[in-house]
Design an enzyme around this catalytic site. Structure first.
Site, PDB file in Angstrom:
ATOM      1  N   MET A   1       0.834  -1.204   0.000  1.00  0.00           N
ATOM      2  CA  MET A   1       0.000   0.000   0.000  1.00  0.00           C
ATOM      3  C   MET A   1       0.870   1.255   0.000  1.00  0.00           C
ATOM      4  O   MET A   1       1.098   1.828  -1.032  1.00  0.00           O
ATOM      5  CB  MET A   1      -0.927  -0.011   1.217  1.00  0.00           C
ATOM      6  CG  MET A   1      -2.032  -1.010   1.061  1.00  0.00           C
ATOM      7  SD  MET A   1      -3.578  -0.476   1.827  1.00  0.00           S
ATOM      8  CE  MET A   1      -3.194  -0.559   3.551  1.00  0.00           C
ATOM      9  N   CYS A   2       1.376   1.672   1.136  1.00  0.00           N
ATOM     10  CA  CYS A   2       2.124   2.922   1.299  1.00  0.00           C
ATOM     11  C   CYS A   2       1.168   4.122   1.284  1.00  0.00           C
ATOM     12  O   CYS A   2       0.135   4.099   0.639  1.00  0.00           O
ATOM     13  CB  CYS A   2       3.186   3.174   0.234  1.00  0.00           C
ATOM     14  SG  CYS A   2       4.486   1.943   0.200  1.00  0.00           S
ATOM     15  N   GLY A   3       1.524   5.133   2.023  1.00  0.00           N
ATOM     16  CA  GLY A   3       0.738   6.368   2.045  1.00  0.00           C
ATOM     17  C   GLY A   3       1.621   7.542   1.674  1.00  0.00           C
ATOM     18  O   GLY A   3       2.780   7.617   2.094  1.00  0.00           O
ATOM     19  N   ARG A  32      -1.704   2.812   6.199  1.00  0.00           N
ATOM     20  CA  ARG A  32      -1.326   2.387   4.844  1.00  0.00           C
ATOM     21  C   ARG A  32       0.110   1.863   4.796  1.00  0.00           C
ATOM     22  O   ARG A  32       0.546   1.348   3.758  1.00  0.00           O
ATOM     23  CB  ARG A  32      -1.461   3.545   3.854  1.00  0.00           C
ATOM     24  CG  ARG A  32      -2.892   4.025   3.653  1.00  0.00           C
ATOM     25  CD  ARG A  32      -2.985   4.964   2.471  1.00  0.00           C
ATOM     26  NE  ARG A  32      -2.642   4.284   1.238  1.00  0.00           N
ATOM     27  CZ  ARG A  32      -3.492   3.597   0.482  1.00  0.00           C
ATOM     28  NH1 ARG A  32      -4.754   3.518   0.817  1.00  0.00           N
ATOM     29  NH2 ARG A  32      -3.084   3.010  -0.622  1.00  0.00           N
ATOM     30  N   THR A 147       4.742   7.141   4.143  1.00  0.00           N
ATOM     31  CA  THR A 147       4.791   6.076   5.142  1.00  0.00           C
ATOM     32  C   THR A 147       4.757   4.757   4.387  1.00  0.00           C
ATOM     33  O   THR A 147       3.955   4.567   3.478  1.00  0.00           O
ATOM     34  CB  THR A 147       3.680   6.223   6.199  1.00  0.00           C
ATOM     35  OG1 THR A 147       3.781   5.141   7.104  1.00  0.00           O
ATOM     36  CG2 THR A 147       2.286   6.269   5.594  1.00  0.00           C
TER      37      THR A 147
END
Lengths: 307, 227
Positions: A1-3, A32, A147
């Site tokens: 995912m990653c944000g 995330r 993130t």
């Protein structure tokens, strides 16, 4: 995912709050990606001086008298401000390559270089990383944050985003690149320095290489749509602007908001909900395969259709 | 009317309250304030109630909906109305990607634009979009109707089965096995009915119908080498 989050301020009165606003946005995106977090801040420059953010896992020893040692090595004044595992070096303009080679000898990593850019990143949750570097107190004209939920390579400080590309340029990425191994080999043959096995670093190095060969950032991002294989939403920061591009399939989420005071980017709308005047902002989803760019010098919201 | 402040009540408690409504509930009107883009708002409802969300929502709002009407006074995040079975979802703003994915029934209305993969694998849901839809919309659509009053992006209806697509504006490109079809009386009547139900004023004669060319239905021995 990653944000991913990004904030570009048009209203100068918000600049003292940049660090606080970006940190809040990034903390909202914690679920995330809990592996590592980082923020790039573009703060004021001093004429005739350049900035380098450096990092060490043993800051007590590595940063002890580092400014004096560097001053002697390059025969010019170098000052230093230590923030936890990072330090900001204030060096004369044009000396960053000399300083970098000295730092390499000392085993100290360079996170960023430029006139305005500072990058802070570590393993851990956004809340903890932001507290470690006291990011909420920082002011600046624009910044980006990330993130990470690691997919392609190890959870380390150097695998955290943002990645420094060229002077005052940085990149954050949500997605995964599938042709990063072959592209890394190609870029290394071209003499581009790539430190890790991370896919995003290859994306950043690709943009650096493009720009070294005369491409503008907009052209480099446009070319990335042809040469990078995989999923990506990129947010890039430059000395006076920030840009957004998504791959043509655009699986990775992105939402943007613009008011008279700012342009903001978030992986999700949740990241934007506490920004001032968000209720009346123009909120939209950036189009796939389209380069968006905002610049402090030019008219805002210039968008360039890339494909 | 029952009013819920999501920032005070919390997501699970709120959804539990909504799930607690029976077929014969007399608490038929609900309002949710401070949604702040939260995920899974009003998911899995199964009662004839009307829920109005005052603001924008995150992932999967009103997913798996049955019977209920969910109004979103804002924009909606990815996967809104995923696997809707019946009832109605009305989005006043824009909708993010894969709106109404795998929906089996009911109706979704978007007053703004819908993003990529709108109605992906639709299985009976009717989706009416006042603006445009993004690329790969109605990919593998099996049944139901997608009505677009604006334009459609690349690869509309790729690998579709028996879903119907009515597009008023331009289609950037058609997906594999999707083709333009003749608009007959029964289609004009159906489209008028869908527009009326969606509360959108548009002239059915301005739309073009698209659907499956049905060439991917059966295995073609000439393609054996491709496997």
């Amino acid at each position: 995912m990653c944000g991913i989050v990004g904030l570009f301020l048009k209203d100068k009165s918000l600049e003292p709050k940049l660090g606080k606003m970006l940190t809040e946005m990034l903390i909202t995106m914690t679920d995330r990606g809990p592996d590592s977090a980082g923020i790039a801040i573009y703060s004021e420059e001093t004429i005739g001086r350049a900035k380098m953010t450096v990092q060490s896992d043993a800051p007590e020893t590595a940063f002890k008298d580092l400014d004096t040692a560097l001053s002697e090595a390059i025969s010019a004044s170098v000052s230093m401000q230590v923030r936890s595992t990072h330090a900001i070096l204030d060096v004369p303009t044009g000396s960053t390559e000399d300083v970098r080679s000295e730092l390499t000898k000392l085993g100290i990593r360079v996170m960023s270089r430029g006139n305005n850019l500072e990058i802070y990143k570590e393993v851990g949750l956004p809340q903890d990383v932001a507290a470690q570097f006291d990011i909420t107190t920082m002011s600046g004209s624009h910044g980006i944050g990330h993130t990470r939920m690691a997919t392609e390579s190890a959870v380390t400080t150097m695998g955290a985003h943002p990645f420094n590309t060229g002077e005052d340029q940085c990149l954050v990425h949500n997605g995964s690149l599938s042709n990063h191994n072959s592209l890394r080999r190609k870029l290394r043959r071209e003499g581009i320095h790539i430190e890790t096995e991370n896919d995003t670093e290859v994306g950043a190095a690709y943009l650096t290489w493009q720009m070294q060969n005369g491409a503008t950032l907009g052209e480099a991002l446009t070319n990335s749509l042809d040469d990078l294989d995989g999923f990506f939403t990129f947010v890039v920061g430059t000395k006076d602007g920030f840009g957004v591009v998504r791959d043509p399939i655009a699986c990775k989420p992105a939402v943007m908001a613009e008011t008279k005071q700012y342009v903001a980017f978030g992986s999700e709308y949740r990241a934007l909900v506490n920004l001032p005047g968000i209720e009346d902002a123009r909120v939209w989803e950036p189009e796939p395969a389209t380069v968006y760019f905002w610049n402090h010098k030019e008219t805002p919201s210039a968008t360039e259709k890339a494909a | 009317m029952q009013k819920i402040d999501l920032s005070e009540t919390g997501l699970r408690a709120m959804n539990k309250m909504l799930h607690g409504q029976s077929e014969h509930t007399n608490q038929t009107t609900w309002e949710i304030v401070n949604p702040k883009g939260s995920h899974a708002i009003a998911c899995g409802l199964d009662a004839p109630i009307e829920v109005t969300v005052k603001g924008s929502t995150g992932y999967y709002c009103a997913g798996m909906n049955q019977q209920a009407t969910v109004n979103i006074h804002g924009s909606a995040g990815p996967g809104t109305g995923e696997n809707i079975m019946s009832g109605k979802i009305v989005i006043e703003g824009d909708a993010s990607q894969y709106l109404g994915a795998t929906g089996h029934g009911g109706m979704i209305v978007v007053k703004g634009n819908a993003s990529s993969r709108c109605g992906i694998s639709m299985k009976g849901v009717n989706i009416v979009v006042q603006g445009n839809v993004g690329h790969m919309s109605a990919f593998m659509g099996q049944s139901g109707n997608l009505v677009v009053c604006g334009d459609a992006g690349d690869a509309l209806g790729d690998s579709c089965y028996e879903a119907r697509f009515f597009i008023r504006g331009e289609v950037k490109s058609l997906g594999a096995d999707c083709e333009k079809k003749e608009m007959r009386e029964e289609h004009l009547a159906l489209l008028q009915q869908l527009l009326d139900e969606a509360g959108i004023d548009a002239d059915p004669t301005e739309f073009t119908r698209y659907g499956s060319a049905r060439t991917l239905y059966n295995f073609d021995v000439d393609n054996a080498g491709a496997y």
